[in-house]
Enzyme design. Structure first.
Site, PDB file in Angstrom:
ATOM      1  N   ASP A   1      -4.232  -0.221   2.188  1.00 13.98           N
ATOM      2  CA  ASP A   1      -4.769   0.582   1.093  1.00 13.98           C
ATOM      3  C   ASP A   1      -5.572  -0.286   0.143  1.00 13.98           C
ATOM      4  OD1 ASP A   1      -3.715   2.917   1.946  1.00 13.98           O
ATOM      5  OD2 ASP A   1      -1.929   2.823   0.694  1.00 13.98           O
TER       6      ASP A   1
ATOM      7  N   LYS B   1     -10.636   2.841   1.387  1.00 12.62           N
ATOM      8  CA  LYS B   1     -11.933   2.497   0.797  1.00 12.62           C
ATOM      9  C   LYS B   1     -12.388   3.543  -0.208  1.00 12.62           C
ATOM     10  CE  LYS B   1     -15.634  -0.218   2.662  1.00 12.62           C
ATOM     11  NZ  LYS B   1     -14.941  -1.445   2.924  1.00 12.62           N
TER      12      LYS B   1
ATOM     13  N   MET C   1       0.090   7.949 -11.624  1.00  6.29           N
ATOM     14  CA  MET C   1      -1.147   8.739 -11.493  1.00  6.29           C
ATOM     15  C   MET C   1      -1.334   9.705 -12.656  1.00  6.29           C
ATOM     16  SD  MET C   1      -0.670   9.634  -7.435  1.00  6.29           S
ATOM     17  CE  MET C   1       1.084   9.960  -7.566  1.00  6.29           C
TER      18      MET C   1
HETATM   19  N1  SAH Z   1       3.569   3.627  -3.715  1.00  5.25           N
HETATM   20  C1  SAH Z   1       3.103   3.160  -5.002  1.00  5.25           C
HETATM   21  C2  SAH Z   1       2.529   4.296  -5.819  1.00  5.25           C
HETATM   22  C3  SAH Z   1       1.279   4.873  -5.240  1.00  5.25           C
HETATM   23  S1  SAH Z   1       0.602   6.173  -6.214  1.00  5.25           S
HETATM   24  C4  SAH Z   1       4.243   2.463  -5.735  1.00  5.25           C
HETATM   25  O1  SAH Z   1       5.383   2.513  -5.285  1.00  5.25           O
HETATM   26  O2  SAH Z   1       3.987   1.814  -6.740  1.00  5.25           O
HETATM   27  C5  SAH Z   1      -0.642   5.325  -7.129  1.00  5.25           C
HETATM   28  C6  SAH Z   1      -0.210   5.188  -8.562  1.00  5.25           C
HETATM   29  O3  SAH Z   1       0.732   4.142  -8.660  1.00  5.25           O
HETATM   30  C7  SAH Z   1      -1.295   4.790  -9.503  1.00  5.25           C
HETATM   31  O4  SAH Z   1      -2.041   5.917  -9.942  1.00  5.25           O
HETATM   32  C8  SAH Z   1      -0.508   4.203 -10.643  1.00  5.25           C
HETATM   33  O5  SAH Z   1       0.056   5.186 -11.446  1.00  5.25           O
HETATM   34  C9  SAH Z   1       0.619   3.527  -9.901  1.00  5.25           C
HETATM   35  N2  SAH Z   1       0.373   2.101  -9.695  1.00  5.25           N
HETATM   36  C10 SAH Z   1       0.240   1.449  -8.542  1.00  5.25           C
HETATM   37  N3  SAH Z   1       0.092   0.120  -8.745  1.00  5.25           N
HETATM   38  C11 SAH Z   1       0.141  -0.049 -10.069  1.00  5.25           C
HETATM   39  C12 SAH Z   1       0.090  -1.178 -10.924  1.00  5.25           C
HETATM   40  N4  SAH Z   1      -0.069  -2.416 -10.435  1.00  5.25           N
HETATM   41  N5  SAH Z   1       0.191  -0.988 -12.255  1.00  5.25           N
HETATM   42  C13 SAH Z   1       0.351   0.236 -12.761  1.00  5.25           C
HETATM   43  N6  SAH Z   1       0.417   1.342 -12.015  1.00  5.25           N
HETATM   44  C14 SAH Z   1       0.319   1.204 -10.684  1.00  5.25           C
END
Ligand code: SAH
Length: 506
Positions: free
Chosen positions: A54, A76, A191
């Protein structure tokens, strides 16, 4: 009864440390800091035939992949369109059915808003084996890096992970907003940046106090993490004004206020928010890059140099009374051709500097001579003081300075230069070039690293230049660029220390 499907008939059938072939691994890459990837994730990436990844994975997460592994970007955006979920799922299944070890690498945890569950169901439907490797999810990690414990005695004894993706005002929303407002604990929204105003409004409408603390953490755990603090009443405006964008986590609840006291990241990351271009051969850059990242820097790894081993017949080593190593690569290349360290048992061993000496130590040799300054002239001086030498071997790169061999010859020694490798420039993609030249700093750990970046990028203009020592600085100047900072100690740690000091001073 075992639920494992029989191994596919087209599997290659060899035993493998990561299990039978033809398998999907749904792997969490963690929230962004490469140090938060699990050992298992790193191990699987290194063994994979195919990695489908991803957009939101730690930089350099794929650095450990096999050179012949197929790396497929299924997230992408910007350049291309996001690959539809159905195609990703189909591809996973197809690759595994072809007998390949497939790693599906996702940000955070694969089963937390990661659609990992859907991919697992597709594997089950297709009779493909799969394994799940949990990752550190951003909903916990981003708050933690902002000094926010998601639970805390006396403040929050429960935590909920919520998607903010859905418009809370849509009648068909799956999120039960009144129930969420009544939830007795911390709410972590994923999100949710674009809908933050509506989320806050719904929560207040549901009975949460308007002055309830909220923190928003953008790019949590990455080198450029940013966070803001507010309340349900003002957080949408505060976030907007600060230019906070996705990816971000919004933490709602009393624990968010602990950020004010427990925010620890700034002190731990003297290079926070700075970008540094590192231009060494891949394998070597990773050590220094890891250190820079730990200190908060965003590292641009421009793989400007590649080491190409040369076919060389080793002479009988027992005949030499002195062996001089002028680079880490020379040590690695010689030992790649030796059975073990005993081959050097009879000789005095000299290393140009501490990095080379450390590499020798890894191969079981304590260098007898390491000059204080890591340049050929200093090695020659030290060796002259300890001479005379009879037969000297200098294993090194094809191209190299002649100061040392010539100096020793002048003293009557018979000197054999043994070229073991050559360094080649790797061309940069236009993105890599832009990223390297747009970095705040460029860090050069050898003369050739400067020369090769120059060749690959056409200029060294842009970043502030930090050099590891005098020989490297000379090379930079020869390319028409002034050196901004030269390390006092000519080692990888020394050059990082010089960079940190420069950032602090500016
Ligand atoms: N599977 C991922 C979440 C994917 S959904 C997890 O467990 O973290 C995508 C959302 O995750 C983004 O919109 C944001 O809200 C959050 N996210 C992912 N990486 C992030 C980061 N480094 N800092 C803050 N929010 C993050």
């Amino acid at each position: 009864m075992s639920t494992e499907p029989p191994s596919p008939s087209n599997a290659r059938g060899r035993s493998d440390p990561i299990g039978p072939r033809g398998k999907v691994h749904l792997v969490g890459a963690g929230p962004g800091d490469p140090g938060l990837m699990t050992v298992r994730a790193v191990e699987l990436i290194a063994a994979a035939d195919v990695v489908l990844f991803d957009k939101l994975i730690p930089e350099s997460a794929l650095a450990g992949a096999r050179a012949d592994a197929e790396l497929i970007d299924v997230g992408k955006i910007g350049g291309g369109k996001q690959v539809p979920q159905e195609s990703t799922t189909a591809l996973l299944v197809e690759k595994a059915q072809a007998g390949l070890q497939v790693v599906r690498l996702k940000g955070g945890d694969p089963f937390v808003f990661g659609r990992g569950g859907e991919e697992a169901l597709a594997c089950v439907a297709a009779g493909v084996r799969f394994e799940v490797v949990p990752g550190v999810t951003s909903g916990i990690a981003a708050p933690a890096y902002a000094g926010i414990p998601v639970t805390q005695r006396g403040i929050a004894s429960a935590v909920a992970f919520v998607t903010g993706h859905e418009d809370p005002e849509k009648p068909e929303t799956l999120v039960d907003w009144p129930a969420l407002a009544a939830f007795p604990g911390t709410l972590c929204f994923y999100m949710g940046i674009r809908t933050l105003d509506r989320i806050a409004a719904q929560l207040v409408q549901g009975g949460r106090p308007a002055d309830e603390p909220v923190a928003v953490v953008m790019r949590g755990t990455y080198g450029d993490q940013r966070s803001v603090r507010g309340t349900l009443a003002n957080i949408a405006a505060v976030t907007r004004e600060a230019g906070i964008r996705a990816p971000a986590i919004a933490v709602v609840g009393g624990v968010a206020a602990l950020h004010d006291e427990l925010g620890w990241l700034g002190a731990a990351r003297p290079l926070g928010g700075r970008s540094v271009a590192v231009t060494r051969a891949r394998a070597q850059a990773s050590g220094i890059a890891a250190t820079l990242r730990t200190l908060g820097a965003t590292v641009v790894e421009a793989p400007a140099i590649r080491i190409e081993p040369l076919a060389a017949d080793l002479p009988e080593l027992a005949g030499y009374d002195l062996v001089v190593f002028t680079s880490v690569n020379a040590v690695q290349q010689l030992f790649a051709r030796l059975r073990d360290a005993r081959a050097l048992a009879g000789a005095t061993v000299a290393a140009i500097g501490p990095g080379t000496a450390a590499e020798l130590r890894r191969h079981g040799i304590a260098a007898d001579v390491v000059p204080e300054r890591s340049i050929s002239e200093a090695v020659l001086e030290e060796l002259t003081a300890r001479g005379p030498w009879r037969r000297v071997l200098v294993p090194r790169a094809e191209e190299g300075r002649e100061v040392l061999p010539e100096g020793l010859r002048e003293q009557g020694a018979e000197v054999d230069v043994l070229p073991l490798y050559r360094t080649l420039a790797e061309s940069l993609s236009s993105d890599q070039r832009a990223a390297a030249l747009g970095a705040d700093y460029a860090l050069f750990t050898s003369a050739s690293s400067a020369r090769y970046l120059y060749e690959a990028a056409g200029t060294l203009a842009g970043p502030r230049v930090v050099s590891i020592g005098p020989a490297t600085s000379d090379a930079v100047r020869a390319l028409g660029r002034e050196v901004d900072v030269e390390a006092a100690e000519h080692t990888p740690d020394g050059v990082v220390a010089a960079l940190v000091a420069d950032v602090a001073a500016r």
